[in-house]
Write a protein that holds these residues in place. Structure first.
Motif, PDB file in Angstrom:
ATOM      1  N   ASP A 124       0.808  -1.212   0.000  1.00  0.00           N
ATOM      2  CA  ASP A 124       0.000   0.000   0.000  1.00  0.00           C
ATOM      3  C   ASP A 124       0.850   1.275   0.000  1.00  0.00           C
ATOM      4  OD1 ASP A 124      -2.092   1.754   0.155  1.00  0.00           O
ATOM      5  OD2 ASP A 124      -2.483   1.424   2.283  1.00  0.00           O
ATOM      6  N   HIS A 155       7.213   2.506   6.532  1.00  0.00           N
ATOM      7  CA  HIS A 155       7.397   1.116   6.909  1.00  0.00           C
ATOM      8  C   HIS A 155       8.800   0.660   6.501  1.00  0.00           C
ATOM      9  CE1 HIS A 155       3.222   0.158   7.958  1.00  0.00           C
ATOM     10  NE2 HIS A 155       2.782   0.637   6.821  1.00  0.00           N
ATOM     11  N   TRP A 197       5.721  -5.627   4.524  1.00  0.00           N
ATOM     12  CA  TRP A 197       4.338  -5.142   4.624  1.00  0.00           C
ATOM     13  C   TRP A 197       3.447  -6.307   4.259  1.00  0.00           C
ATOM     14  CZ3 TRP A 197      -0.143  -4.570   1.853  1.00  0.00           C
ATOM     15  CH2 TRP A 197      -1.060  -3.613   2.313  1.00  0.00           C
ATOM     16  N   ASN A 216       5.307  -5.888   9.604  1.00  0.00           N
ATOM     17  CA  ASN A 216       4.021  -5.231   9.747  1.00  0.00           C
ATOM     18  C   ASN A 216       2.928  -6.076   9.109  1.00  0.00           C
ATOM     19  OD1 ASN A 216       2.255  -2.725  10.092  1.00  0.00           O
ATOM     20  ND2 ASN A 216       2.116  -3.047   7.870  1.00  0.00           N
ATOM     21  N   GLU A 217       1.971  -6.486   9.932  1.00  0.00           N
ATOM     22  CA  GLU A 217       0.752  -7.147   9.444  1.00  0.00           C
ATOM     23  C   GLU A 217       0.945  -8.405   8.632  1.00  0.00           C
ATOM     24  OE1 GLU A 217      -1.859  -4.371   7.562  1.00  0.00           O
ATOM     25  OE2 GLU A 217      -2.418  -3.469   9.450  1.00  0.00           O
ATOM     26  N   ASN A 245      -2.629  -3.006  14.973  1.00  0.00           N
ATOM     27  CA  ASN A 245      -3.221  -2.205  13.899  1.00  0.00           C
ATOM     28  C   ASN A 245      -4.680  -2.630  13.755  1.00  0.00           C
ATOM     29  OD1 ASN A 245      -0.557  -1.522  13.477  1.00  0.00           O
ATOM     30  ND2 ASN A 245      -0.418  -2.375  11.411  1.00  0.00           N
ATOM     31  N   TYR A 278     -12.523   0.063   8.221  1.00  0.00           N
ATOM     32  CA  TYR A 278     -12.701  -1.176   7.462  1.00  0.00           C
ATOM     33  C   TYR A 278     -13.739  -2.096   8.097  1.00  0.00           C
ATOM     34  CZ  TYR A 278      -8.421   0.056   4.970  1.00  0.00           C
ATOM     35  OH  TYR A 278      -7.480   0.700   4.215  1.00  0.00           O
ATOM     36  N   GLU A 302      -1.689   1.394  14.680  1.00  0.00           N
ATOM     37  CA  GLU A 302      -2.412   1.971  13.534  1.00  0.00           C
ATOM     38  C   GLU A 302      -3.902   1.962  13.816  1.00  0.00           C
ATOM     39  OE1 GLU A 302      -1.655   0.603   9.552  1.00  0.00           O
ATOM     40  OE2 GLU A 302       0.462   0.225  10.003  1.00  0.00           O
ATOM     41  N   TRP A 328      -2.702   6.349  12.290  1.00  0.00           N
ATOM     42  CA  TRP A 328      -2.442   6.162  10.858  1.00  0.00           C
ATOM     43  C   TRP A 328      -3.207   7.246  10.126  1.00  0.00           C
ATOM     44  CZ3 TRP A 328       1.120   3.520   8.398  1.00  0.00           C
ATOM     45  CH2 TRP A 328       1.086   3.595   6.990  1.00  0.00           C
ATOM     46  N   ARG A 348      -8.769   3.981  -2.538  1.00  0.00           N
ATOM     47  CA  ARG A 348      -7.765   5.047  -2.442  1.00  0.00           C
ATOM     48  C   ARG A 348      -8.146   6.177  -3.410  1.00  0.00           C
ATOM     49  NH1 ARG A 348      -7.118   2.058   1.530  1.00  0.00           N
ATOM     50  NH2 ARG A 348      -5.107   1.136   2.015  1.00  0.00           N
ATOM     51  N   ASN A 384      -3.599   7.320  -0.266  1.00  0.00           N
ATOM     52  CA  ASN A 384      -4.110   6.840   1.013  1.00  0.00           C
ATOM     53  C   ASN A 384      -4.389   8.114   1.811  1.00  0.00           C
ATOM     54  OD1 ASN A 384      -4.385   6.021   3.712  1.00  0.00           O
ATOM     55  ND2 ASN A 384      -3.239   4.145   3.314  1.00  0.00           N
ATOM     56  N   LYS A 407      -5.570   8.857   4.748  1.00  0.00           N
ATOM     57  CA  LYS A 407      -5.782   8.810   6.197  1.00  0.00           C
ATOM     58  C   LYS A 407      -4.871   9.763   6.957  1.00  0.00           C
ATOM     59  CE  LYS A 407      -7.410   4.041   5.868  1.00  0.00           C
ATOM     60  NZ  LYS A 407      -6.759   3.607   4.617  1.00  0.00           N
TER      61      LYS A 407
HETATM   62  C1  ADA Z   1      -2.394  -1.191   7.133  1.00  0.00           C
HETATM   63  C2  ADA Z   1      -0.964  -0.887   6.761  1.00  0.00           C
HETATM   64  C3  ADA Z   1      -0.755   0.539   6.345  1.00  0.00           C
HETATM   65  C4  ADA Z   1      -1.919   1.062   5.537  1.00  0.00           C
HETATM   66  C5  ADA Z   1      -3.213   0.923   6.301  1.00  0.00           C
HETATM   67  C6  ADA Z   1      -4.436   1.385   5.536  1.00  0.00           C
HETATM   68  O1  ADA Z   1      -2.626  -1.221   8.469  1.00  0.00           O
HETATM   69  O2  ADA Z   1      -0.050  -1.237   7.762  1.00  0.00           O
HETATM   70  O3  ADA Z   1       0.450   0.612   5.600  1.00  0.00           O
HETATM   71  O4  ADA Z   1      -1.998   0.364   4.355  1.00  0.00           O
HETATM   72  O5  ADA Z   1      -3.405  -0.437   6.587  1.00  0.00           O
HETATM   73  O6  ADA Z   1      -4.515   2.565   5.244  1.00  0.00           O
HETATM   74  O7  ADA Z   1      -5.254   0.559   5.205  1.00  0.00           O
END
Ligand code: ADA
Length: 554
Positions: free
Chosen positions: A127, A302, A327, A369-370, A420, A426, A458, A503, A522, A527, A529
């Motif tokens: 992402d 990341h 990631w 991460n994740e 996270n 979501y 996150e 995040w 997106r 992104n 956020k």
């Molecule tokens: C995940 C990820 C982030 C980003 C986020 C999102 O938690 O670690 O990099 O992608 O989701 O905005 O969905």
């Protein structure tokens, strides 16, 4: 060597076969190094191989060191048509030393391949925008016969007394034995000096222990720093450190014995005009905004971020989380079991720690991460990564971020657990955090990880800059501000949560492609956020978080 270089894209990947490292193609353009090629006109979506060329001129025969501070993906370096070596990575430096390079003009060619696939780190499903290029400086050093290859500082603190361990690696490029005085200085003042006899071609490992009483300790908002220099003959190398002790107790991170509640944001080192080649001036601006927000910590999501950024954090007493670019939200479990993927990950850990080891701001090393942390493969892989971190540096906390808090099997492997979760975006509603955390704490206890520091690494949602109204609709600034505010209230009232990382700090380019089904939410290809938009303009959520973070005064 920053400046204008020749550049040619190689979409058919024929450059090696056609010896572009000896005969650079005519069809080329000029690009500035460092930069991302995607920020050039016509190359926006280009993912693949790019060739770079520049020249260097020596007035006499010299030993040289070429340092590549960061090239995205696969990098092959050629000097005068000879292959010097290959590096895989993206955010960490690598170097070559070339003894006795003759006077005259030399041609330096780099083949950089930004292609992401199932075994690259990150993989093709990630992402963030798939940038390519030489993203940090290329440095040319002229070396004397005796030079300092490496200078490492470690220390142990007892109260404010410190025992400092200095390790200096000195390499001789001379044809005969040399006698030279190695001097060690602190803040420009000599603290040690010793005459060394170094044989021709030898690498000499020098180490010394210094005992200092009553040092000034580095802490949050209290950036006490010490600069140490190693000097021999015509070379020197300085490293800056800060002394502080990191522990965990009662679900909090302690710095020098005092608990610190971590008020943070996730920061990508990315900007639409610069990609990952983030200019220092913008880092200053970013720091000002993060301070204004009331943060005392930043998660470097990341990937290993620029040392210049870490210098700024060191100098302002801000705590940093450093991580490698695994990631995993969509990473197939089979990938983590692949030897090449694992080898790359271990190498990245080693290089990240090598790059950031002296920065007092870094208190967390994060290994992934994740990824799918519900599986045995993930457990075994994670064990290797954690072991390596501990072996290289056991003075900091080892951590990761999970997206499976209620099913995760790796919890006990870590000092600190990052969660996270995107309730209100979501799934579910922001109010769901409370119940989820109760279940999480219960499960962590059962797995023997009930005493760990837990951070919310996150959470948040998208808010399109400028979309404000009378009611909080999805994608509005109002809705984003509302879910973040609600989430922060839940986290702060949970004594088992030690800090929060929203995040995210700024909107970033995403990997939205018309040909793919991923990241369809997106909007604008970003992104969204961020608390600030991609040009660092504040959204409503920024103002809310500033208000809240500023009232959390511990
Ligand atoms: C995940 C990820 C982030 C980003 C986020 C999102 O938690 O670690 O990099 O992608 O989701 O905005 O969905």
């Amino acid at each position: 060597m920053d400046g204008s270089w020749d550049f040619a894209k190689d979409p058919l990947n024929v450059g090696v076969q056609e010896h572009w490292f000896e005969r650079f193609p005519q069809d080329r353009q000029s690009v500035y190094v460092p930069s991302c090629w995607n920020n050039e006109l016509g190359l926006f979506e280009y993912e693949g191989v790019g060739w770079y060329r520049t020249r260097l001129e020596l007035g006499q025969t010299q030993h040289i060191r070429l340092i590549f501070h960061a090239i995205l993906g696969h990098a092959d370096v050629y000097l005068d048509g000879q292959h010097l070596g290959y590096h895989y990575g993206g955010y960490t430096p690598f170097e070559f030393v070339i003894p006795s390079l003759p006077a005259g003009e030399h041609e330096l060619v780099i083949r950089a391949d930004s292609t992401l696939d199932r075994l690259t780190i990150p993989t093709e499903l990630v992402d963030w925008f798939h940038y390519g290029g030489i993203i940090r400086s290329v440095e040319l050093q002229i070396l004397p016969d005796l030079y300092i290859e490496h200078f490492k500082i470690g220390y142990e603190l007892t109260g404010t007394d410190v025992s400092v361990n200095l390790q200096v690696k000195i390499r001789s490029l001379a044809g005969t034995a040399q006698t030279a005085r190695l001097e060690l200085l602190e803040g420009g003042q000599p603290v040690l000096s010793e005459e060394l006899q170094i044989e021709a071609g030898q690498t000499y490992h020098y180490s010394a222990e210094l005992l200092w009483n009553e040092v000034r300790l580095w802490n949050v908002g209290q950036p006490e720093l010490y600069t140490l220099t190693a000097r021999i003959a015509d070379d020197d190398l300085s490293e800056r450190i800060g002394f502080r002790r990191i522990e965990t107790k009662d679900h909090r991170v302690l710095i020098n014995g005092t608990p610190v509640y971590l008020k943070g944001v996730n920061r990508h080192e990315e900007h639409p005009e610069w990609g990952f080649a983030f200019p220092p001036k913008l880092m200053h601006k970013e720091l000002d905004i993060i301070l204004e927000l009331g943060c005392n910590s930043v998660r470097g999501s990341h990937y290993p971020q620029s040392p210049y950024w870490l210098d700024l954090l060191d100098e302002h007493g801000i705590v940093f989380w450093s991580e490698i670019p695994i990631w995993g939200a969509m990473l197939p479990n089979e990938t983590v079991a692949e030897p090449l993927f694992q080898e790359r990950a271990l190498n990245m850990i080693q290089e990240m720690i090598g790059l950031h080891i002296h920065h007092p701001s870094v208190i967390f090393w994060s290994v992934h991460n994740e990824i799918d942390t519900r599986t045995q493969d993930a457990y075994v892989f994670t064990q290797h990564l954690v072991q390596l971190v501990k072996q290289l540096d056991n003075t900091r906390l080892v951590t990761y971020a999970t997206m499976h808090p209620l099913e995760d099997v790796v919890l006990p492997l870590f000092d600190v657990i990052g969660i996270n979760k995107y309730f209100g975006w979501y799934e579910g509603e922001a109010g769901n955090f409370k119940g989820m955390l109760e279940q999480f704490h219960e499960r962590a206890r059962k797995l023997g990880a009930g005493d760990r520091v837990v951070l919310m690494t996150e959470f948040g949602g998208a808010g399109l800059f400028g979309d404000v109204g009378w009611e909080p609709r999805l994608f509005s600034e109002d809705y984003q501000a509302q879910i973040i505010t609600e989430a922060l209230a839940v986290f702060r009232s949970d004594p088992q949560i030690g800090g929060t990382y929203i995040w995210q700090f700024a909107d970033i380019r995403g990997d939205l492609k018309s040909s793919s089904t991923h990241f369809r939410d997106r909007a604008r290809g970003f992104n969204n956020k961020g608390l600030v938009n991609e040009y660092r303009k504040p959204k409503q959520s920024f103002r809310e978080v500033r208000r809240i973070y500023r009232t959390w005064n511990d």
